[in-house]
Motif scaffolding. Structure first.
Motif, short mmCIF file in Angstrom:
data_model
loop_
_atom_site.label_atom_id
_atom_site.label_comp_id
_atom_site.label_asym_id
_atom_site.label_seq_id
_atom_site.Cartn_x
_atom_site.Cartn_y
_atom_site.Cartn_z
N THR A 160 39.13 -19.37 37.50
CA THR A 160 38.29 -18.82 38.47
C THR A 160 37.51 -17.34 37.78
OG1 THR A 160 40.26 -17.56 39.32
CG2 THR A 160 39.58 -19.54 40.28
N LYS A 161 38.51 -17.06 36.63
CA LYS A 161 37.94 -15.82 35.89
C LYS A 161 38.25 -16.01 34.55
CE LYS A 161 39.64 -11.75 35.68
NZ LYS A 161 39.94 -10.15 35.77
N VAL A 162 37.27 -15.41 33.61
CA VAL A 162 37.58 -15.41 32.08
C VAL A 162 37.46 -13.77 31.86
CG1 VAL A 162 37.14 -15.59 29.64
CG2 VAL A 162 37.11 -17.43 31.46
N GLN A 163 38.70 -13.16 31.27
CA GLN A 163 38.59 -11.66 31.15
C GLN A 163 38.52 -11.51 29.65
OE1 GLN A 163 41.89 -10.22 33.54
NE2 GLN A 163 42.85 -9.58 31.42
N PHE A 164 37.67 -10.23 29.17
CA PHE A 164 37.80 -10.18 27.59
C PHE A 164 38.12 -8.33 27.83
CE2 PHE A 164 33.59 -10.94 29.25
CZ PHE A 164 33.05 -9.57 29.14
N ARG A 165 38.52 -8.22 26.55
CA ARG A 165 38.67 -6.57 26.03
C ARG A 165 37.29 -6.06 26.11
NH1 ARG A 165 42.78 -6.19 21.04
NH2 ARG A 165 40.63 -5.96 20.19
N LEU A 166 37.17 -4.76 26.29
CA LEU A 166 36.10 -3.93 26.01
C LEU A 166 36.29 -2.73 25.14
CD1 LEU A 166 34.83 -3.51 29.60
CD2 LEU A 166 33.88 -5.25 27.83
N ASP A 167 35.34 -2.53 23.99
CA ASP A 167 35.71 -1.36 23.51
C ASP A 167 35.27 -0.10 24.05
OD1 ASP A 167 36.73 -2.65 21.15
OD2 ASP A 167 34.54 -3.02 20.37
N VAL A 168 36.00 0.87 23.97
CA VAL A 168 35.75 2.42 24.72
C VAL A 168 34.83 2.97 23.83
CG1 VAL A 168 36.63 4.37 25.86
CG2 VAL A 168 37.99 2.24 25.89
N ILE A 169 33.57 3.33 24.28
CA ILE A 169 32.42 4.00 23.82
C ILE A 169 32.34 5.33 24.52
CG2 ILE A 169 31.41 2.14 22.56
CD1 ILE A 169 29.10 2.20 24.82
N GLY A 170 31.86 6.44 23.83
CA GLY A 170 31.54 7.78 24.59
C GLY A 170 30.09 7.72 25.22
N SER A 171 29.79 8.80 25.69
CA SER A 171 28.31 8.82 26.33
C SER A 171 27.22 8.36 25.45
CB SER A 171 28.28 10.04 26.92
OG SER A 171 28.18 11.10 26.01
N GLU A 172 27.27 8.79 24.14
CA GLU A 172 26.35 8.48 23.23
C GLU A 172 26.53 7.13 22.42
OE1 GLU A 172 23.71 10.43 23.01
OE2 GLU A 172 24.68 11.81 24.49
N GLY A 173 27.34 6.33 22.78
CA GLY A 173 27.41 4.92 22.34
C GLY A 173 28.54 5.13 21.16
N GLU A 174 29.03 6.11 20.81
CA GLU A 174 29.89 6.19 19.69
C GLU A 174 31.52 5.49 20.01
OE1 GLU A 174 31.02 9.87 22.03
OE2 GLU A 174 29.33 8.82 21.65
N LEU A 175 32.06 4.64 19.22
CA LEU A 175 33.08 4.21 19.31
C LEU A 175 34.21 5.22 19.08
CD1 LEU A 175 32.75 0.96 16.68
CD2 LEU A 175 33.04 1.13 19.38
N THR A 176 35.18 5.00 20.25
CA THR A 176 36.23 5.90 20.25
C THR A 176 37.80 5.40 19.48
OG1 THR A 176 37.01 4.95 22.34
CG2 THR A 176 35.31 6.72 22.62
N GLY A 177 37.57 4.03 19.22
CA GLY A 177 38.70 3.39 18.42
C GLY A 177 39.84 2.90 19.33
N THR A 178 39.50 2.91 20.63
CA THR A 178 40.30 2.27 21.48
C THR A 178 39.83 1.18 22.38
OG1 THR A 178 42.10 2.80 23.07
CG2 THR A 178 40.08 4.06 23.53
N HIS A 179 40.51 0.56 23.22
CA HIS A 179 39.96 -0.59 24.11
C HIS A 179 40.48 -0.66 25.42
CE1 HIS A 179 43.14 -2.57 21.81
NE2 HIS A 179 43.18 -3.23 22.71
N VAL A 180 40.28 -1.26 26.19
CA VAL A 180 40.84 -1.75 27.62
C VAL A 180 40.79 -3.00 28.03
CG1 VAL A 180 40.54 0.53 28.56
CG2 VAL A 180 38.60 -0.95 28.67
N PRO A 181 41.76 -3.77 28.34
CA PRO A 181 42.97 -3.19 28.63
C PRO A 181 44.04 -3.38 27.45
CG PRO A 181 42.89 -5.58 29.57
CD PRO A 181 41.62 -5.21 29.04
N HIS A 182 45.10 -2.68 27.67
CA HIS A 182 46.12 -2.68 26.62
C HIS A 182 47.25 -3.83 26.76
CE1 HIS A 182 44.31 1.06 25.54
NE2 HIS A 182 44.44 0.96 24.35
N SER A 183 47.17 -4.43 28.02
CA SER A 183 48.19 -5.41 28.05
C SER A 183 47.39 -6.57 28.74
CB SER A 183 49.13 -5.13 29.32
OG SER A 183 49.91 -3.79 28.98
#
Length: 336
Positions: free
Chosen positions: A109-132
């Motif tokens: 019913t659903k497929v989920q995938f990770r998202l990279d976390v970016i800052g307001s200017e689109g810069e990569l922060t080096g982390t992602h969500v979710p972690h579990s």
């Protein structure tokens, strides 16, 4: 090839809407449609959306909040699958292709995938969500009250027939936002959820430059628990009346309990920290020890970090809270 719709819900995000639309139009999956719903923007969003002409389907409505926008989206989508993309987020070019590969591999019913976390200017922060990651049958745990780990709105693709079992969601002055809550958890009551263990898009965090205990872009720490309780009560009513599913009166969720934890001990005097940890931490500790989605290592690590709040050195206590609450704070420490 099955058609997929990327629905972008927008309100006053003229600064980011172009990148969101372009990421949707740039998918390498040929049978991708793009719909943009503008929820009564008062900035320049509508002229930007209109400039795309027939490349997208545009819907301009009066402001009603995110729940209203999701209700409209689920009503008008004409394909069997959909991704509901926030207008300040973006998808990578292979997102739809990989999502559809997962849908075709099982009756999800659903497929989920990770998202990279970016800052307001689109810069990569080096982390992602979710972690579990949740098990495919996370609906059974949800029926016991456990909210499973999920990415924010933009990291989820849905079978539209499942969404229509949940939506429309009742709209009111106190239930304007958090529409993704009903989609994320509601559809899990209807079938299994698949997880793709790689980043297929980016989640924009607007306070990334100075991470504190606040990570998400929605409600504040004081408002979030109350809002989540209200949404659970609404989902409980929907599940009972439409699905004949009886959810428990209360739910278990580490993110929810974490907000209570932060409010009780962050920047607090030592006596107040001890009082909270010894008298008011039952729900928080239960969400760690009994968490069905975490391994022993993560549980022990979180308990050890939490115990640092009982030490008299306030800077160490506050550091531990930030580390637990905000993934961006962890990355800043690692980068030093």
């Amino acid at each position: 090839m099955k058609d997929v719709t990327i629905v972008i819900c927008n309100y006053n995000y003229e600064r980011f809407i172009t990148q969101a639309i372009d990421s949707a139009l740039g998918q390498d999956y040929p049978a991708t449609r793009v719909v943009v719903i503008d929820d009564g923007s008062t900035d320049g969003s509508r002229s930007i959306i209109a400039s795309y002409g027939s490349r997208i389907k545009s819907v301009f409505k009066e402001n009603g909040g995110q729940v209203s926008a999701y209700n409209t989206a689920v009503e008008i989508v004409e394909t069997d699958y959909a991704i509901l993309l926030d207008s300040d987020d973006l998808l990578y070019p292979t997102a739809v292709s990989e999502v559809m590969r997962a849908f075709n591999a099982g009756d999800y019913t659903k497929v989920q995938f990770r998202l990279d976390v970016i800052g307001s200017e689109g810069e990569l922060t080096g982390t992602h969500v979710p972690h579990s990651e949740p098990p495919a049958d996370c609906g059974s745990l949800l029926r016991r009250g456990w909210l499973y780990p999920s990415p924010p709105a933009s990291g989820n693709a849905y079978r539209v027939s499942a969404l229509r079992e949940i939506f429309p969601v009742p709209q009111s002055s106190v239930n304007r936002y958090g529409a993704d809550f009903y989609a994320i958890y509601g559809v899990a009551l209807l079938g299994p959820v698949a997880t793709i263990s790689k980043s297929l898009g980016a989640y924009r965090v607007h306070n990334a430059s100075a991470p504190s205990v606040s990570f998400a872009n929605s409600e504040s720490l004081t408002k979030a628990p109350k809002a989540l309780n209200m949404r659970w009560a609404t989902l409980k009513q929907i599940a009972r009346s439409r699905l004949n599913v009886e959810l428990p009166a209360s739910f278990h969720d580490f993110s929810h309990e974490k907000a209570h934890f932060c409010s009780g001990v962050y920047n607090a005097p030592l006596a107040a920290r001890w009082h909270w940890m010894t008298r008011e931490s039952h729900g928080y500790l239960h969400s760690i020890v009994a968490n069905p989605f975490w391994g022993v290592k993560k549980k022990v690590g979180t308990l050890v970090l939490s115990s640092l709040c009982l030490l008299p050195y306030a800077p160490l206590s506050d550091y531990a809270v930030r580390y637990i609450a905000n993934p961006l704070a962890r990355r800043r420490v690692a980068a030093r």
